[in-house]
Design an enzyme around this catalytic site. Structure first.
Site, PDB file in Angstrom:
ATOM      1  N   ASN A  60       0.745  -1.201   0.009  1.00 42.78           N
ATOM      2  CA  ASN A  60      -0.123  -0.215  -0.036  1.00 42.78           C
ATOM      3  C   ASN A  60       0.895   1.227   0.058  1.00 42.78           C
ATOM      4  O   ASN A  60       0.275   2.355  -0.658  1.00 42.78           O
ATOM      5  CB  ASN A  60      -0.677   0.126   1.136  1.00 42.78           C
ATOM      6  CG  ASN A  60      -2.126  -1.073   1.286  1.00 42.78           C
ATOM      7  OD1 ASN A  60      -2.090  -1.713   0.204  1.00 42.78           O
ATOM      8  ND2 ASN A  60      -2.547  -1.307   2.424  1.00 42.78           N
ATOM      9  N   GLU A  80       1.994 -11.473  -2.525  1.00 44.85           N
ATOM     10  CA  GLU A  80       1.572 -11.414  -0.934  1.00 44.85           C
ATOM     11  C   GLU A  80       0.983 -12.679  -0.368  1.00 44.85           C
ATOM     12  O   GLU A  80      -0.160 -12.930  -0.848  1.00 44.85           O
ATOM     13  CB  GLU A  80       1.001 -10.139  -0.518  1.00 44.85           C
ATOM     14  CG  GLU A  80       1.679  -8.920  -0.855  1.00 44.85           C
ATOM     15  CD  GLU A  80       0.857  -7.756  -0.517  1.00 44.85           C
ATOM     16  OE1 GLU A  80      -0.028  -7.850   0.696  1.00 44.85           O
ATOM     17  OE2 GLU A  80       0.761  -6.617  -0.933  1.00 44.85           O
ATOM     18  N   ASN A  86       0.187  -1.417  -6.880  1.00 46.41           N
ATOM     19  CA  ASN A  86      -0.216  -2.738  -5.850  1.00 46.41           C
ATOM     20  C   ASN A  86      -1.716  -2.383  -5.544  1.00 46.41           C
ATOM     21  O   ASN A  86      -2.164  -1.541  -5.326  1.00 46.41           O
ATOM     22  CB  ASN A  86       0.492  -2.176  -4.805  1.00 46.41           C
ATOM     23  CG  ASN A  86       0.033  -2.801  -3.302  1.00 46.41           C
ATOM     24  OD1 ASN A  86       0.302  -4.199  -3.146  1.00 46.41           O
ATOM     25  ND2 ASN A  86      -0.821  -2.346  -2.536  1.00 46.41           N
ATOM     26  N   GLU A  87      -2.342  -3.615  -5.509  1.00 47.11           N
ATOM     27  CA  GLU A  87      -3.932  -3.896  -5.159  1.00 47.11           C
ATOM     28  C   GLU A  87      -5.020  -2.820  -5.572  1.00 47.11           C
ATOM     29  O   GLU A  87      -5.630  -1.956  -4.689  1.00 47.11           O
ATOM     30  CB  GLU A  87      -3.875  -4.086  -3.583  1.00 47.11           C
ATOM     31  CG  GLU A  87      -3.173  -5.332  -3.097  1.00 47.11           C
ATOM     32  CD  GLU A  87      -3.212  -5.350  -1.456  1.00 47.11           C
ATOM     33  OE1 GLU A  87      -3.867  -4.444  -0.901  1.00 47.11           O
ATOM     34  OE2 GLU A  87      -3.014  -6.607  -0.916  1.00 47.11           O
ATOM     35  N   GLN A  95       5.363 -10.288   5.489  1.00 49.80           N
ATOM     36  CA  GLN A  95       6.772  -9.676   4.984  1.00 49.80           C
ATOM     37  C   GLN A  95       7.855 -10.391   5.566  1.00 49.80           C
ATOM     38  O   GLN A  95       7.870 -11.458   5.964  1.00 49.80           O
ATOM     39  CB  GLN A  95       6.727  -8.196   5.398  1.00 49.80           C
ATOM     40  CG  GLN A  95       5.675  -7.430   4.462  1.00 49.80           C
ATOM     41  CD  GLN A  95       5.625  -6.086   4.628  1.00 49.80           C
ATOM     42  OE1 GLN A  95       6.824  -5.554   4.981  1.00 49.80           O
ATOM     43  NE2 GLN A  95       4.610  -5.517   4.292  1.00 49.80           N
TER      44      GLN A  95
END
Length: 503
Positions: free
Chosen positions: A73, A293, A173-174, A350
């Site tokens: 994010n 992820e 991202n996303e 992570q």
């Protein structure tokens, strides 16, 4: 003891080669992943650049092939130029994704230095939230162009004569998520990803590009998002990303351990969508998956709600993992290996402190969480060719899943090392599971070792004060049997690695 489970594998029946990048990880400017994680300038074990050498050693122990950076994010509001040049001239910014202050003490060049020290490659993400084509083409010019242009010469001015030659790039991202800065519709994102990727590839034709897939399997636009994005960007991109996290908030261990079955379904649906777009376009190129992820994530939710905003590197997303979490991570690794023909990259999210296998104390020690061990075993021993597993197992039902096999397993043949490795999880939390493996197609072989991760208390964790409460042992009982078979007993709620040397 439960009824016997069996697996037959044949060396000629293959799923596909393991791309080592399936064992990748992720460092985001989030919580203490960077500051207090990989970097802590005043730590007793900091090197000349401020990187923690104790953390580097634990990372090297995982043999991580690629690390995604800088988000997440975070990247959707990030100006990469803030993180290059003299550190004392870099701005502090309000970081809106996680509501912190980003000091920019570590940026692109420092991260590339860290990658060299960690023996890993970088998977870079570009900002397609607040920025776009122009900034992405500038960044890749700064990173990969040799010299003789504004951005490449600026890199040289910053002390990096040779290009970084980053070859793997995430296009945002996303972007399907309303929580994302610059959230877009599938059409808006697909067009932008295509045009950005084109410009980046014109700078460096040798790169690989990853388009954002759905943020998780529960998104209301899944899998139409993938279909639309790939319809618009099929000719430009090489991979589509998928993300998924699992948790056990209701303390239902049996249902928790079965959740990798959802991961199987997720992977297969995205593959089907990729192949539909290929067929629709009559294309020759297969779009593969980057599962960039994945992990267990739920322990820290309540604590994160109590944090005050606008701190530098507060302790965010610091899940403390227990034994049952390690079993789920093992099942997730097996799930990806079973589709190694199409899942070519993956990043456990992570790497340090933030939902991570490695934890640190500021100024103090670093240690291995329970999930470190299945990740390490798969990375070290799971290189080669994945074989088709013909499995029979007793089954059970859980709240959300029916016919859940107690045995989750896969085999990897490393022809170069003349080894076969069996990864196996016994999902039965009450009883051991007899396990028979038929390897007759390999001829003569010997057992190298049978590694087991088990603990009587499913909720047991490793901490700074007690870092070795949940650790693997090599006292597993796998033994040779007649007819090219192995007999073993898998302890209740256990992760197992059975290593075989071919004669």
């Amino acid at each position: 003891m439960a009824d016997k489970a069996t697996m037959i594998v044949d060396k000629d029946f293959q799923i596909g080669e393991v791309d080592k990048r399936i064992y990748g990880s992720f460092i985001e400017h989030l919580g203490r992943a960077v500051y207090g994680g990989i970097y802590e300038a005043d730590h007793p074990q900091a090197d000349e650049q401020g990187f923690r050498s104790d953390v580097l050693e634990l990372v090297k122990g995982l043999d991580v092939p690629i690390v995604r950076y800088p988000g997440g994010n975070f990247v959707s509001g990030y100006n990469w130029e803030d993180g290059v040049g003299p550190v004392d001239q870099r701005p502090k910014r309000l970081e809106l994704a996680w509501r912190t202050v980003e000091p920019n003490w570590i940026g692109f060049n420092e991260f590339m230095d860290w990658c060299k020290k960690a023996n890993t490659d970088a998977m870079m993400a570009v900002n397609l939230g607040t920025r776009g084509i122009d900034d992405a083409r500038n960044l890749i010019e700064y990173s990969n162009h040799k010299s003789g242009s504004y951005w490449s010469d600026l890199r040289i001015q910053h002390g990096y004569k040779d290009p970084h030659n980053v070859k793997t790039w995430c296009l945002g991202n996303e972007m399907d998520g309303p929580w994302q800065i610059g959230h877009k519709t599938s059409v808006e994102y697909g067009r932008l990803a295509n045009e950005t990727g084109k410009a980046m590839r014109w700078v460096d034709p040798t790169i690989e590009l990853i388009a954002c897939g759905s943020s998780h399997i529960g998104m209301p636009t899944f899998p139409e998002w993938e279909s639309t994005v790939l319809d618009l960007a099929y000719d430009t991109v090489d991979y589509v990303s998928i993300h998924q996290y699992y948790g056990n908030p209701h303390n239902d261990t049996q249902n928790f351990l079965a959740q990798s079955m959802s991961m199987d379904s997720y992977i297969n649906t995205v593959i089907s969508t990729c192949d539909f777009v290929q067929a629709k376009k009559r294309g020759k190129k297969k779009i593969n998956l980057s599962f960039d992820e994945w992990n267990v994530w739920f322990h820290s939710h309540a604590q994160d709600k109590k944090l005050d905003p606008w701190q530098i590197a507060p302790p965010q997303l610091e899940d403390v993992y227990n034994h049952e979490d390690a079993l789920v991570v093992g099942c997730m690794l097996i799930s990806m290996l079973k589709r190694a023909d199409r899942v070519k990259m993956a990043c456990i999210a992570q790497l340090v402190n933030v939902i991570a296998p490695i934890m640190t104390q500021n100024g103090g020690p670093a240690w291995k969480q329970t999930i470190y061990y299945p990740y390490m075993h798969a990375s070290i021993f799971g290189r080669g060719t994945v074989l088709v597993p013909l499995v029979k197992s007793p089954k059970h039902d859980t709240k959300d899943f029916t016919d859940v096999p107690y045995l989750e397993t896969v085999a990897v043949h490393n022809e170069e090392k003349e080894e076969v490795t069996i990864f196996a999880v016994n999902r039965n939390i009450d009883e051991a599971l007899p396990f028979e493996i038929d390897l007759r197609s390999f001829g003569a072989f010997q057992i190298i070792e049978h590694i087991v991760l088990e603990h009587e208390d499913l909720k047991m964790t490793n901490t700074a004060d007690a870092p070795n409460r949940v650790t693997p042992h090599t006292a597993g009982n796998a033994a040779l049997a007649d007819g090219g078979k192995i007999q073993a007993t898998l302890g209740k709620a256990s992760w197992n690695v059975i290593r075989i040397k071919l004669s």
